[in-house]
Design an enzyme around this catalytic site. Structure first.
Site, PDB file in Angstrom:
ATOM      1  N   LEU A   7       0.808  -0.743   0.070  1.00  0.00           N
ATOM      2  CA  LEU A   7      -0.106   0.028  -0.531  1.00  0.00           C
ATOM      3  C   LEU A   7       0.584   0.903  -0.289  1.00  0.00           C
ATOM      4  O   LEU A   7       1.410   1.265   0.913  1.00  0.00           O
ATOM      5  CB  LEU A   7      -1.095   0.109   1.238  1.00  0.00           C
ATOM      6  CG  LEU A   7      -2.146  -1.300   1.409  1.00  0.00           C
ATOM      7  CD1 LEU A   7      -2.894  -0.570   2.995  1.00  0.00           C
ATOM      8  CD2 LEU A   7      -2.690  -1.986   0.079  1.00  0.00           C
ATOM      9  N   ALA A   9      -0.600   4.437  -1.481  1.00  0.00           N
ATOM     10  CA  ALA A   9      -1.438   5.470  -2.502  1.00  0.00           C
ATOM     11  C   ALA A   9      -1.301   7.097  -1.641  1.00  0.00           C
ATOM     12  O   ALA A   9      -1.440   7.895  -2.164  1.00  0.00           O
ATOM     13  CB  ALA A   9      -2.122   4.869  -2.707  1.00  0.00           C
ATOM     14  N   ARG A  14       1.863  14.696   6.388  1.00  0.00           N
ATOM     15  CA  ARG A  14       2.589  15.191   7.351  1.00  0.00           C
ATOM     16  C   ARG A  14       4.169  15.581   7.384  1.00  0.00           C
ATOM     17  O   ARG A  14       5.248  15.777   7.467  1.00  0.00           O
ATOM     18  CB  ARG A  14       2.844  14.832   8.287  1.00  0.00           C
ATOM     19  CG  ARG A  14       1.719  14.835   9.143  1.00  0.00           C
ATOM     20  CD  ARG A  14       1.352  14.380  11.137  1.00  0.00           C
ATOM     21  NE  ARG A  14       1.025  13.180  10.854  1.00  0.00           N
ATOM     22  CZ  ARG A  14       1.497  12.061  11.507  1.00  0.00           C
ATOM     23  NH1 ARG A  14       2.271  12.083  12.532  1.00  0.00           N
ATOM     24  NH2 ARG A  14       0.818  10.805  11.123  1.00  0.00           N
TER      25      ARG A  14
HETATM   26  C1  UD1 Z   1      -3.797   1.091   9.288  1.00  0.00           C
HETATM   27  C2  UD1 Z   1      -4.391   0.386  10.178  1.00  0.00           C
HETATM   28  C3  UD1 Z   1      -4.192   0.096  11.128  1.00  0.00           C
HETATM   29  C4  UD1 Z   1      -2.497   0.058  12.220  1.00  0.00           C
HETATM   30  C5  UD1 Z   1      -2.018   1.034  11.101  1.00  0.00           C
HETATM   31  C6  UD1 Z   1      -0.215   0.230  11.097  1.00  0.00           C
HETATM   32  C7  UD1 Z   1      -6.614   0.702   8.667  1.00  0.00           C
HETATM   33  C8  UD1 Z   1      -7.864   1.571   8.606  1.00  0.00           C
HETATM   34  N1  UD1 Z   1      -5.649   0.511   9.806  1.00  0.00           N
HETATM   35  O1  UD1 Z   1      -3.830   3.095   9.592  1.00  0.00           O
HETATM   36  O2  UD1 Z   1      -5.810   0.046  12.223  1.00  0.00           O
HETATM   37  O3  UD1 Z   1      -2.979   0.456  13.002  1.00  0.00           O
HETATM   38  O4  UD1 Z   1      -2.171   1.475   9.530  1.00  0.00           O
HETATM   39  O5  UD1 Z   1       0.334   1.638  10.721  1.00  0.00           O
HETATM   40  O6  UD1 Z   1      -5.964   0.122   7.551  1.00  0.00           O
HETATM   41  N2  UD1 Z   1      -3.228   3.730   1.418  1.00  0.00           N
HETATM   42  C9  UD1 Z   1      -3.615   3.267   0.713  1.00  0.00           C
HETATM   43  N3  UD1 Z   1      -5.056   3.987   0.107  1.00  0.00           N
HETATM   44  C10 UD1 Z   1      -5.612   4.513   0.945  1.00  0.00           C
HETATM   45  C11 UD1 Z   1      -5.153   4.317   1.906  1.00  0.00           C
HETATM   46  C12 UD1 Z   1      -4.036   4.412   2.765  1.00  0.00           C
HETATM   47  O7  UD1 Z   1      -2.805   3.036  -0.267  1.00  0.00           O
HETATM   48  O8  UD1 Z   1      -6.611   4.970   1.087  1.00  0.00           O
HETATM   49  C13 UD1 Z   1      -1.763   3.343   2.446  1.00  0.00           C
HETATM   50  C14 UD1 Z   1      -1.109   4.661   3.390  1.00  0.00           C
HETATM   51  O9  UD1 Z   1      -0.303   4.724   1.801  1.00  0.00           O
HETATM   52  C15 UD1 Z   1      -0.385   3.641   3.851  1.00  0.00           C
HETATM   53  C16 UD1 Z   1      -1.231   2.760   4.767  1.00  0.00           C
HETATM   54  O10 UD1 Z   1      -1.908   2.443   3.327  1.00  0.00           O
HETATM   55  O11 UD1 Z   1       1.466   2.872   2.952  1.00  0.00           O
HETATM   56  C17 UD1 Z   1      -1.758   2.402   5.301  1.00  0.00           C
HETATM   57  O12 UD1 Z   1      -2.675   3.819   5.663  1.00  0.00           O
HETATM   58  P1  UD1 Z   1      -2.703   5.403   6.852  1.00  0.00           P
HETATM   59  O13 UD1 Z   1      -3.536   5.846   6.758  1.00  0.00           O
HETATM   60  O14 UD1 Z   1      -0.912   5.139   6.931  1.00  0.00           O
HETATM   61  O15 UD1 Z   1      -3.145   3.677   7.866  1.00  0.00           O
HETATM   62  P2  UD1 Z   1      -3.172   4.245   9.006  1.00  0.00           P
HETATM   63  O16 UD1 Z   1      -4.878   5.032   9.828  1.00  0.00           O
HETATM   64  O17 UD1 Z   1      -2.211   4.540  10.403  1.00  0.00           O
END
Ligand code: UD1
Ligand code: CA
Length: 425
Positions: A7, A9, A14
């Site tokens: 993942l 995207a 920040r």
């Molecule tokens: C997510 C988890 C959380 C976990 C944490 C660990 C979910 C709902 N929550 O939270 O339980 O403790 O990761 O770091 O999954 N991304 C995409 N597309 C999107 C949204 C996110 O590719 O639409 C990618 C981001 O670039 C990132 C990863 O997914 O690499 C995690 O996304 P992020 O928004 O950081 O999730 P958290 O809210 O931190």
């Protein structure tokens, strides 16, 4: 062989940067490449799908040109981690095996841990395994909710958690292994009815439990490995941790590193025992350093540097794309680039290999054979070869190749005007 989904995207707001988050670098290597390399190193995964969205073009181009077994999939707009994984459905249609899901912003994850995690998933005959971590400060992570018998019940995001759930210190590390054939249906049934209005990947745990599938959690031993980069401060901290790991490896292999705190060594550098690295060196890129070398203080190796045994690279010497044979010294204030340097050579203080022609933008090679002595402050204008045993006088500009055992000197003759000072007053 199984597949991975990485993942990548998200926006990375920040970071406060125009560069997409996963293309920020440690030792000039983008974060996403670290993750892909470790995944590839396990030998268990034959295809990686990198989910890209924010600045997708840049990330896609980088991955296409630099990462093995990897293909990007566009997620536009970004509606959450569950939505991100569902973008891989077309690529995985007909695939029934296991999929491991990771994040592109956790560069400290190791192949060993990924392997252990997949092996755990198999040994438990699990349909879905989540990696968890126990944290002193669990803020911002999804909390792991276990059943009374210890099995995994669900994950609750911080923003959706009740006060008592927020006290839980076991968190979701964001790495999952799942049986695609059995879990794929979950991605058609996710809802965004939650505090963030997103399609949560974490909701597949509840879904799998509702279908009576086998769900497990694997607790990671070293939390450092799942450290995610969200800010420039995080990036600096991750680089420090990576450097510390590399330095520890070299210390254990018999390399002397006088001051680990001011020494930077890229993970792709090999160093043999009994070499001494003095303080404040920056060793970047891919390098091979032999035995009994002395590097620094204040030396800069920029990559593709090969040093045989007993080579000395002293203070304020910069070396790039250069091979140096044994018992050769470059002790002070030099730039050696695109060069092949023999053994028993002395490179005088202030020697420069002028390898770059700014008009043609071409780089050329300097070849210095065995036993050559280069006088101080000389410029060797490449392409140029200094044959065996030749001497270059101090302050010379060498624009032609020099034959073996000759003296080459371009210095203006010294004039001494007697009593000049007295007469001109
Ligand atoms: C997510 C988890 C959380 C976990 C944490 C660990 C979910 C709902 N929550 O939270 O339980 O403790 O990761 O770091 O999954 N991304 C995409 N597309 C999107 C949204 C996110 O590719 O639409 C990618 C981001 O670039 C990132 C990863 O997914 O690499 C995690 O996304 P992020 O928004 O950081 O999730 P958290 O809210 O931190
Ligand atoms: Ca995050």
């Amino acid at each position: 062989m199984i597949k991975s989904i990485i993942l990548s995207a998200g926006k990375g707001t920040r970071m406060k940067s125009d560069v997409p988050k996963v293309l920020h670098t440690i030792f000039d290597i983008p974060l996403v490449k670290y993750v892909i390399e470790e995944v590839n190193k396990t030998g268990l995964i034959d295809e990686n799908f990198v989910i890209v969205g924010h600045q997708a073009k840049l990330v896609e181009e980088y991955v296409r040109n630099n990462c093995r077994n990897s293909k990007c999939i566009l997620q536009m707009p970004q509606l959450g981690t569950g939505h991100a994984v569902s973008m891989a459905r077309p690529e995985l249609s007909g695939y029934e095996g296991d999929v491991i899901i990771l994040c592109g912003d956790t560069p400290l994850i190791t192949a060993e841990t990924i392997k252990e995690f997949i092996e755990f998933h198999h040994s438990k005959h699990s349909d879905l395994t989540v990696m968890s971590a126990v944290m002193e400060n669990p803020a911002n992570y999804g909390r792991i909710i276990r059943n009374y018998n210890g099995t995994l019940n669900s994950i609750v995001e911080e923003k959706d958690a009740m006060p008592e759930e927020k006290l839980i210190k076991e968190v979701n590390a964001g790495i999952y292994c799942l049986n695609w054939g059995k879990i794929r249906q979950a991605f058609s049934e996710l809802s965004n009815n939650n505090a963030q209005g997103e399609y949560y990947l974490t909701d597949i745990i509840r879904w799998a439990n509702s279908k009576k599938l086998v769900v497990n959690a694997f607790t990671i031993k070293n939390n450092e490995e799942i450290f995610g980069i969200n800010s420039q401060a995080n990036l600096a901290e991750a680089a420090k941790i990576m450097n510390k790991r590399t330095i520890e490896k070299h210390l254990n292999n018999g390399v002397t590193i006088v001051d680990p705190a001011t020494t930077w060594i890229s993970p792709e550098t090999e160093i043999e025992a009994d070499t001494i690295i003095y303080p404040s060196c920056y060793i970047n890129g891919k390098n091979k350093i032999g035995k009994n070398c002395k590097i620094g203080p204040f030396a800069h190796l920029r990559g593709d540097v090969v040093l045989e045994d007993n080579v000395k690279i002293g203070n304020f010497v910069e070396v790039k794309k250069t091979t140096i044979k044994s018992h050769t010294n470059a002790c002070h204030l030099s730039y050696l680039g695109d060069s092949e340097i023999g053994s028993e050579v002395n490179i005088g203080a202030g020697t420069i290999t002028a390898n770059y022609n700014p008009l043609t933008k071409e780089k050329s090679k300097t070849i210095i054979k065995d036993n050559v002595k280069i006088g101080s402050n000389s410029v060797l204008v490449a392409p140029v070869t200094i044959e065996e045993g030749a001497n270059v006088g101090a302050l010379s500009v060498i624009t032609k190749s020099i034959s073996a055992w000759s003296l080459a000197i371009t210095r203006a003759p010294l004039r001494i005007v007697e009593n000049w000072v007295k007469k001109s007053n």
